[in-house]
Design a protein around this motif. Structure first.
Motif, short mmCIF file in Angstrom:
data_model
loop_
_atom_site.label_atom_id
_atom_site.label_comp_id
_atom_site.label_asym_id
_atom_site.label_seq_id
_atom_site.Cartn_x
_atom_site.Cartn_y
_atom_site.Cartn_z
N GLU A 210 30.56 37.10 36.41
CA GLU A 210 31.86 37.01 35.73
C GLU A 210 32.08 38.25 34.87
N PHE A 211 33.34 38.50 34.57
CA PHE A 211 33.66 39.66 33.74
C PHE A 211 33.83 39.28 32.27
N GLY A 212 33.99 37.98 31.96
CA GLY A 212 34.03 37.53 30.57
C GLY A 212 35.25 38.04 29.81
N SER A 213 35.21 37.85 28.51
CA SER A 213 36.39 38.20 27.71
C SER A 213 36.21 39.48 26.90
N GLY B 232 41.50 37.45 17.86
CA GLY B 232 42.45 38.53 18.15
C GLY B 232 42.28 39.12 19.55
N ASN B 233 41.56 38.43 20.42
CA ASN B 233 41.29 38.95 21.77
C ASN B 233 42.19 38.23 22.79
N GLN B 234 43.11 38.96 23.38
CA GLN B 234 44.08 38.37 24.31
C GLN B 234 43.42 37.85 25.60
N SER B 235 42.15 38.20 25.80
CA SER B 235 41.43 37.71 26.98
C SER B 235 40.57 36.50 26.66
N ASP B 236 40.56 36.09 25.41
CA ASP B 236 39.74 34.94 25.02
C ASP B 236 40.71 33.88 24.50
N LEU B 237 41.00 32.89 25.35
CA LEU B 237 42.12 32.00 25.06
C LEU B 237 41.66 30.59 24.70
N VAL B 238 42.50 29.92 23.94
CA VAL B 238 42.26 28.51 23.62
C VAL B 238 43.61 27.80 23.65
N THR B 239 43.62 26.59 24.16
CA THR B 239 44.85 25.81 24.20
C THR B 239 44.68 24.58 23.30
N GLU B 240 45.81 23.90 23.09
CA GLU B 240 45.74 22.67 22.29
C GLU B 240 44.86 21.64 23.01
N THR B 241 44.81 21.72 24.33
CA THR B 241 43.99 20.75 25.08
C THR B 241 42.50 20.99 24.83
N ASP B 242 42.07 22.28 24.77
CA ASP B 242 40.67 22.56 24.43
C ASP B 242 40.33 21.87 23.10
N ILE C 22 32.70 49.90 27.10
CA ILE C 22 31.27 49.98 27.40
C ILE C 22 30.79 48.73 28.16
N THR C 23 31.24 47.55 27.69
CA THR C 23 30.81 46.30 28.34
C THR C 23 31.41 46.19 29.72
N LEU C 24 32.70 46.47 29.80
CA LEU C 24 33.38 46.32 31.08
C LEU C 24 32.81 47.29 32.12
N SER C 25 32.54 48.53 31.71
CA SER C 25 32.04 49.45 32.73
C SER C 25 30.65 49.05 33.18
N LYS C 26 29.84 48.46 32.29
CA LYS C 26 28.52 47.97 32.71
C LYS C 26 28.69 46.87 33.76
N LYS C 27 29.62 45.96 33.48
CA LYS C 27 29.80 44.83 34.40
C LYS C 27 30.36 45.29 35.74
N PHE D 43 26.25 38.17 31.45
CA PHE D 43 25.85 38.63 30.13
C PHE D 43 27.06 38.44 29.24
N GLY D 44 26.94 37.61 28.23
CA GLY D 44 28.07 37.46 27.30
C GLY D 44 28.64 36.06 27.20
#
Ligand code: IPD
Length: 304
Positions: free
Chosen positions: A174-177, A41-51, A182-187, A238-239
């Motif tokens: 990297e900023f990751g997904s 359910g995370n719009q920043s963590d993507l997968v395609t049919e090719t993966d 809290i995570t984003l502000s740490k990064k 981290f992550g």
């Protein structure tokens, strides 16, 4: 041919085959309207049919060639499979590291195929089909770019100019997904700390939080290969996951670099499942000197 040589050759052939599939899919991505899904359910963590297609191919080839081996793959895990990490030979695979880049045609995309034996990473292949860069290594036999160029690129002949402080280092992160506050502000804060002060400060001085520059290209495996090459000095993230780092870790080690987890240098080898990684290139100020290693680690902890 001894077995790791055989495994390396197997992984290289497979990576090249997968690279072609990835390139073809990228070229066809607008005409075929290929599907992009989000994971967990995370719009920043993507997968395609090719993966998924590439991972299935790698998994089936491993099963066919080495039925007794184990397999850990990003998309297999995302589909809900649990794995047990044992001493058995285990292939740890990211079919497309840099999926967001792949979707956009940003050419820092790699297939990453690592092998552990007795829980130790011993074979690593990272292939970027867009730039036709193939990074390979097996334990004890060096790391190479496109088969013939030994890594790191310019070390030891002629010797790299070693940065004497973080102020002379190019750092990758990297900023990751995980975009939680809290995570984003740490990064973001860690990057802020790396960039905030002008002028040179020694490795050991407290809060010497200034690097020459910070980069982020969207593929952990290629970031670590950049450190192995000597194109940049430090990578930390981290992550990210074991499939992002295992293959590249063999390449980094064989290129004379080191990777540590957050625990420190005296805690033994980095935990590939630890999701906290810091890679340092060969010949960097902390290389071979325990005190400077410790002070660098302290520094990175402060940045984080
Ligand atoms: C991601 C990339 C990215 C890193 C993420 C990884 P993926 O892998 O390596 O650079 O920041 O942590 O998960 O999802 O593209 O295979």
């Amino acid at each position: 041919m001894n077995s790791t040589e055989h495994y390396l050759e197997f992984a290289i052939n497979l990576a090249k085959q997968c690279g072609q599939i990835i390139l073809d899919a990228s070229n066809a991505r607008y005409s075929t309207n290929s599907k992009i899904h989000s994971k967990y359910g995370n719009q920043s963590d993507l997968v395609t049919e090719t993966d998924q297609l590439v991972e299935e191919l790698i998994k089936s080839k491993v099963k066919e060639s080495f039925p007794e081996h184990r397999f850990i793959g990003e998309e297999t895990m995302a589909a809900g499979y649990k794995h047990e990490f044992t001493d058995d030979p285990t292939w740890i695979v990211d079919p497309i590291d840099g999926t967001t880049n792949f979707i956009h045609g940003f050419p820092f995309v790699a297939v990453s195929i690592g092998l552990t034996i007795n829980k130790e990473p011993v074979v690593g292949v990272v292939f970027n089909p867009f730039l036709n860069e193939l990074y390979t290594a097996r334990k004890g036999h060096g790391a190479f770019l496109n088969h013939t160029t030994r890594l790191p690129l310019s070390y030891p002949n002629p010797p790299l100019q070693l940065p004497s402080s973080l102020a002379k280092c190019l750092v990758i992160t990297e900023f990751g997904s995980d975009r939680s506050d809290i995570t984003l502000s740490k990064k973001v804060n860690s990057v802020h700390n790396l960039l905030r002060k002008p002028g040179a400060v020694s490795w050991s001085s407290k809060k010497a939080g200034l690097a020459r520059g910070v980069r982020s290209i969207g593929s952990a495996a290629l970031n670590i290969c950049s450190i192995a090459m000597g194109r940049a000095d430090i990578f930390y993230e981290f992550g990210c996951w074991e499939w992002d780092v295992t293959a590249a870790l063999v390449i980094l080690n064989e290129a004379g670099g080191i990777m540590v987890s957050a625990q420190g240098y005296d805690e033994g080898p980095v935990d590939i499942f630890g999701r906290k990684y810091l890679a340092i290139r060969a010949g960097s100020p902390c290389d071979g000197d325990k005190d400077s290693k410790q002070s660098q680690l302290r520094l990175v902890r402060e940045i984080w």
